[in-house]
Write a protein that holds these residues in place. Structure first.
Motif, PDB file in Angstrom:
ATOM      1  N   UNK A 154       0.841  -1.193   0.000  1.00  0.00           N
ATOM      2  CA  UNK A 154       0.000   0.000   0.000  1.00  0.00           C
ATOM      3  C   UNK A 154       0.879   1.247   0.000  1.00  0.00           C
ATOM      4  N   UNK A 155       0.291   2.367  -0.507  1.00  0.00           N
ATOM      5  CA  UNK A 155       1.079   3.577  -0.677  1.00  0.00           C
ATOM      6  C   UNK A 155       0.141   4.784  -0.561  1.00  0.00           C
ATOM      7  N   UNK A 156      -0.213   5.209   0.648  1.00  0.00           N
ATOM      8  CA  UNK A 156      -1.154   6.319   0.811  1.00  0.00           C
ATOM      9  C   UNK A 156      -0.564   7.655   0.380  1.00  0.00           C
ATOM     10  N   UNK A 157      -1.419   8.500  -0.217  1.00  0.00           N
ATOM     11  CA  UNK A 157      -0.993   9.819  -0.677  1.00  0.00           C
ATOM     12  C   UNK A 157      -1.545  10.941   0.189  1.00  0.00           C
ATOM     13  N   UNK A 158      -2.507  10.646   1.066  1.00  0.00           N
ATOM     14  CA  UNK A 158      -3.150  11.671   1.881  1.00  0.00           C
ATOM     15  C   UNK A 158      -3.184  11.238   3.349  1.00  0.00           C
ATOM     16  N   UNK A 216     -10.193   0.574   2.856  1.00  0.00           N
ATOM     17  CA  UNK A 216     -10.161  -0.786   2.313  1.00  0.00           C
ATOM     18  C   UNK A 216      -8.928  -1.008   1.440  1.00  0.00           C
ATOM     19  N   UNK A 217      -8.220  -2.080   1.711  1.00  0.00           N
ATOM     20  CA  UNK A 217      -7.056  -2.459   0.915  1.00  0.00           C
ATOM     21  C   UNK A 217      -7.528  -2.898  -0.470  1.00  0.00           C
ATOM     22  N   UNK A 218      -6.828  -2.435  -1.501  1.00  0.00           N
ATOM     23  CA  UNK A 218      -7.153  -2.859  -2.860  1.00  0.00           C
ATOM     24  C   UNK A 218      -8.182  -2.003  -3.560  1.00  0.00           C
ATOM     25  N   UNK A 219      -8.558  -0.851  -2.977  1.00  0.00           N
ATOM     26  CA  UNK A 219      -9.555   0.020  -3.574  1.00  0.00           C
ATOM     27  C   UNK A 219      -8.939   1.373  -3.917  1.00  0.00           C
ATOM     28  N   UNK A 251      -3.487   1.326  -3.197  1.00  0.00           N
ATOM     29  CA  UNK A 251      -2.933  -0.018  -3.002  1.00  0.00           C
ATOM     30  C   UNK A 251      -2.342  -0.499  -4.320  1.00  0.00           C
ATOM     31  N   UNK A 252      -1.124  -1.035  -4.266  1.00  0.00           N
ATOM     32  CA  UNK A 252      -0.459  -1.524  -5.471  1.00  0.00           C
ATOM     33  C   UNK A 252      -0.518  -3.037  -5.595  1.00  0.00           C
ATOM     34  N   UNK A 253      -0.753  -3.717  -4.485  1.00  0.00           N
ATOM     35  CA  UNK A 253      -0.897  -5.173  -4.544  1.00  0.00           C
ATOM     36  C   UNK A 253      -1.818  -5.614  -3.424  1.00  0.00           C
ATOM     37  N   UNK A 254      -3.045  -6.019  -3.731  1.00  0.00           N
ATOM     38  CA  UNK A 254      -3.664  -6.065  -5.053  1.00  0.00           C
ATOM     39  C   UNK A 254      -4.144  -4.675  -5.488  1.00  0.00           C
ATOM     40  N   UNK A 255      -4.090  -4.373  -6.797  1.00  0.00           N
ATOM     41  CA  UNK A 255      -4.514  -3.050  -7.253  1.00  0.00           C
ATOM     42  C   UNK A 255      -5.887  -3.122  -7.898  1.00  0.00           C
TER      43      UNK A 255
END
Length: 399
Positions: A222-226, A268-271, A312-316
């Protein structure tokens, strides 16, 4: 010298540990057991495994074995958002997780006793004690290995590593041990790796490394921007029993503020999230790229550009990307990482295969230069993907 060799022979840790075990913990009978009964048990288990029938081929079963099943916890948010920095949002998420999970151990590379002043983990070691908040040395392989051991014994662990490129020192633990455990043994490893990344002014300790891990089955990335997503995703990945690489952009720590919900908050992861609606073209991005894309849109109000933050980059979120590209018919993939081997290539390949008939222009990729990060300011500006965005977007829109 022989004298020095003799001194260290006496200090040999293997010999001394064996001696300690025999004197203080084990008995000679235990040594006999190891050599006789225990060896027999091992042989019996090996024989049983060898005689097991071959598994049936089933692609869906194989894919389902990569991660331990997980569902985001239901929660009813009733609080009010407050303005917080990106770093403060992460601190908020950490504090709530430490309170919620009494089996959570935090390995902190930056802890300063007694108050952790000036760090994301400020005050946590005082509140929860040094048994749960561990100040650790720069020994990535050892730290990650310890976290694995804790996870195998029913704990949760969060490991903070100082910089993204330091991950190389713990690479074997991450990609060969953590990532593969659930698939190989049906044993999840409940570890979150917090990784500060992003290009900074000095050109060192500054690599962007998400592509090292997005291709490793068994890891979530995961890679949050905010700030709100930094907190929400952190709480979600700590709750998730699977191993997660959690990227944090170091430039955003103190330079970005935003509304952050108080109390428990899960993303939510992946959204993915559409942060700006548009109809002319889609910019698909994450991390610092989101802010570059929004800056471009602000500077070009005459263009109708849609911006998707993958988060999220995996799963994207393939569905969100396909839906947006079908609407706009043009796709730009933007990331801070270098072009060759960057995660954008995976997104571009998916769009080409699944959205080809919807496209009115070639898929564009905007990424950083294929060189190590330069130190000089002007060279660094040229290196970054941001410097290419204007020209590539004009090319995309003209096509």
């Amino acid at each position: 010298t022989q004298e020095l060799l003799d001194q260290w022979h006496i200090k040999c840790p293997v010999r001394n540990f064996e001696k300690y075990l025999l004197q203080e913990i084990l008995s000679l009978e235990w040594v006999s057991y190891l050599k006789s009964e225990f060896t027999v048990k091992i042989d019996e288990e090996v024989k049983r495994a060898v005689e097991e029938p071959s598994p049936q081929n089933n692609v869906q079963n194989e894919l389902a074995d990569v991660y331990k099943p997980y569902t985001l916890p239901a929660f009813n948010y009733k609080g009010k958002p407050v303005i917080k920095r990106y770093a403060e949002a992460i601190h908020d998420g950490l504090a709530l997780c430490m309170e919620k999970y009494d089996n959570l151990i935090l390995f902190d590379s930056y802890t300063t006793y007694p108050t952790n002043e000036g760090t994301i983990t400020e005050g946590l070691s005082v509140k929860y004690g040094t048994a749960r908040v561990k100040n650790v040395p720069d020994c990535e392989s050892g730290i990650v290995g310890t976290a694995i051991g804790l996870a195998l014994n029913g704990y949760k662990a969060i490991v903070e590593l100082q910089f993204g490129h330091f991950m190389g020192s713990g690479f074997n633990q991450i990609v060969n041990n953590i990532a593969k455990s659930q698939y190989r043994r049906g044993q999840n490893v409940d570890v979150v790796l917090r990784i500060p990344v992003g290009i900074n002014s000095n050109g060192f300790q500054t690599d962007v490394t998400e592509a090292w891990f997005t291709k490793t089955p068994g890891l979530k990335v995961v890679y949050p921007a905010f700030p709100a997503d930094a907190k929400g995703l952190l709480m979600a990945v700590v709750d998730d029993p699977n191993p997660v690489v959690f990227f944090e952009h170091q430039h955003l720590y103190q330079n970005l503020t935003g509304e952050v919900p108080e109390g428990n908050w899960f993303t939510e992861i992946g959204k993915a999230r559409v942060v700006k609606e548009g109809t002319w073209a889609t910019i698909i991005t994450y991390g610092m790229g989101v802010h570059w894309a929004l800056e471009y849109v602000t500077n070009h109000p005459q263009y109708s550009i849609e911006v998707i933050d993958l988060r999220t980059l995996q799963p994207w979120d393939k569905d969100a990307v396909e839906k947006s590209v079908a609407k706009t018919s043009r796709a730009m993939i933007l990331h801070e990482d270098t072009l060759t081997g960057g995660f954008g290539g995976e997104i571009a390949a998916h769009i080409a295969q699944h959205c080809f008939t919807k496209l009115d222009a070639p898929i564009m990729r905007c990424a950083s230069l294929d060189t190590p990060v330069p130190m000089h300011k002007h060279l660094q500006e040229q290196f970054l993907a941001k410097s290419k965005l204007e020209g590539l977007m004009e090319e995309l829109l003209r096509f």
